[in-house]
Write an enzyme that holds these catalytic residues in place. Structure first.
Site, PDB file in Angstrom:
ATOM      1  N   GLY A  26      32.040 -55.927  35.147  1.00  0.00           N
ATOM      2  CA  GLY A  26      30.792 -56.667  35.233  1.00  0.00           C
ATOM      3  C   GLY A  26      29.893 -56.404  34.035  1.00  0.00           C
ATOM      4  N   LEU A  27      28.584 -56.489  34.264  1.00  0.00           N
ATOM      5  CA  LEU A  27      27.571 -56.286  33.223  1.00  0.00           C
ATOM      6  C   LEU A  27      27.810 -57.207  32.031  1.00  0.00           C
ATOM      7  CD1 LEU A  27      26.996 -52.430  33.142  1.00  0.00           C
ATOM      8  CD2 LEU A  27      25.615 -54.176  34.225  1.00  0.00           C
ATOM      9  N   CYS A  28      28.111 -58.457  32.308  1.00  0.00           N
ATOM     10  CA  CYS A  28      28.246 -59.399  31.209  1.00  0.00           C
ATOM     11  C   CYS A  28      27.494 -60.689  31.526  1.00  0.00           C
ATOM     12  CB  CYS A  28      29.701 -59.667  30.876  1.00  0.00           C
ATOM     13  SG  CYS A  28      30.703 -60.054  32.303  1.00  0.00           S
ATOM     14  N   GLY A  29      26.303 -60.535  32.093  1.00  0.00           N
ATOM     15  CA  GLY A  29      25.453 -61.689  32.343  1.00  0.00           C
ATOM     16  C   GLY A  29      26.047 -62.622  33.387  1.00  0.00           C
TER      17      GLY A  29
END
Lengths: 141, 286
Positions: free
Chosen positions: B86-89
């Site tokens: 994750g952590l990709c907008g």
């Protein structure tokens, strides 16, 4: 000047060789073939083995391919190399593995539900904690 | 002074977060460059195969490969490529939205759907949402190899050849540039869009051993290389989306720190003023 042809060796993952050559040897299905410029158009399977290219400078380069397809046109030769070892049984096994992974993933519902439940519980208790803190602060004043 | 102290701890914790997001931004930036190179490197293979296939289709109009013929669709296969982490907008969510819109359309038309999922995020998402998942592949890493995809793709190809599904689609994020990633849903099989140009001179290959097995092998490899390209494209998208997301997170943390710093200074000044007035008051009383 000797006649030359353009040689491209590509795999799905990267371009391996691209340049001018005077001769190319490849392990075709029916036996090793040598391709010189102006060869008749040919399309054949490659067996795992060594592809050798004689470059214009007279240098010999060799590349290992684990199979693939060789396409020959009079002045352009393309080797579509496989990076993977391909065989019907191996592919079958890989497919079964992918199905098994999907089944395992679906069967593993329990773990995911527990995770979601835990997340909700955590959020609830964090909210409770915050309320208690606020009440305490009010009581102090 | 208790207010000031609380603010100070908050500032230091935000600073730590900022350090992490900054580091992630830089890691993503360097990985993005590599992913873009890899994306470029996969282009020639599919292009070459495409040329050969389109030539074969013209030279042998009498042999129709199943991958080239249209048929009425009652059931379709959908391959969804997502990221592993994750952590990709909004990268994955935008893609899932696009896929779900299409799936609802198919459902409305009475078409059933088989899903093949690549990437841990899509597996988690569709596990919760439900759907008929037939194959998955996860944790491909930063340098995916085509070996890991062969089996997953074969499940779909076999289903198509057996007539269990009538179309195969591929959903992934297309890399436009660092700031833009576009969710795409393309039809993989039947292959269409191969140019219908007439050959000026009729010539044909010499086939060893025969044209059909060579054609079959080429088709399989072509589809595989398209899916592989999707995976590599999606990887480049992931890194650039993460870089942008982490950059804005770092900027936000900086703003937050500035605001808190202001609040801290005010609280500190208020405490000092109070102390002075207390001392003055005390001195006056003596």
């Amino acid at each position: 000047m000797a006649m030359t042809m353009h040689v491209d060796i590509v795999s799905a993952e990267k371009a391996i060789f691209s340049g001018t050559a005077t001769m190319l040897f490849a392990p075709a299905e029916m036996g090793e073939v040598g391709i010189a410029p102006r060869h008749a158009p040919l399309l054949t399977w490659l067996k795992p083995g060594e592809v050798r290219v004689l470059t214009q400078e007279g240098e010999e380069r060799s590349y290992f391919v684990s199979g693939g397809i060789l396409e020959v046109q009079p002045h352009v030769v393309t080797v579509l190399a496989d990076t993977a070892v391909r065989a019907r049984d191996l592919d079958e096994a890989a497919a079964l593995e992918a199905i098994a992974r999907a089944e395992h993933m679906l069967a593993d519902k329990q773990a995911d539900i527990d995770y979601a439940k835990a997340q909700v519980e955590l959020a609830q208790s964090a909210a409770q904690l915050r309320t208690i803190q606020k009440l305490r602060e009010k009581a102090k004043r | 002074m208790s207010g000031a102290k609380e603010i100070r701890t908050k500032i230091s914790s935000i600073k730590n977060t900022q350090k992490i997001t900054k580091a992630m931004e830089m890691v993503a930036a360097s990985k993005m460059r590599k992913a873009q190179d890899r994306m470029q490197a996969t282009r020639p293979y599919a292009g070459k195969i495409r040329n050969v296939i389109s030539h074969l289709a013209h030279a042998h109009p009498e042999y129709h490969h199943p991958f080239l013929g249209e048929r009425a669709s009652k059931r379709v296969g959908l391959i969804i490529i997502s990221t592993d982490r994750g952590l990709c907008g909004g990268l994955n969510i935008n893609l899932f939205k696009k896929a779900i819109t299409n799936m609802q359309q198919w459902n409305a038309d009475g078409i059933e759907i088989d899903l093949t999922l690549i990437g841990a995020k899509s597996t988690a998402f569709f596990k919760r949402l439900g759907g008929n998942v037939v194959a998955t592949a996860t944790h491909l890493g930063d340098a995916p190899s085509i070996n890991e995809l062969i089996g997953t793709i074969k499940v779909m190809l076999d289903a198509y050849e057996d007539g269990r599904i009538d179309r195969v689609y591929l959903a992934y994020n297309e890399f436009v540039n660092t700031m833009t990633q576009r969710p795409l849903l393309e039809q993989l099989i039947p292959i269409h869009g191969h140019e219908e140009k007439e050959l000026e001179t009729h010539w044909d290959y010499i086939y060893e051993p025969d044209s059909k097995p060579v054609m079959d092998a080429l088709m399989t490899r072509y589809i595989e290389s398209l899916v592989y390209q999707g995976v590599v494209d999606n990887l480049a998208c992931e890194q650039s989306a993460r870089m942008v997301a982490m950059k804005s997170a770092t900027d936000n943390a900086g703003e937050l720190i500035d605001e808190l710093q202001l609040a801290y200074n005010k609280a500190r000044q208020a405490a000092i003023t109070q102390e002075i007035s207390e001392i003055v008051g005390g001195a006056a009383a003596v």
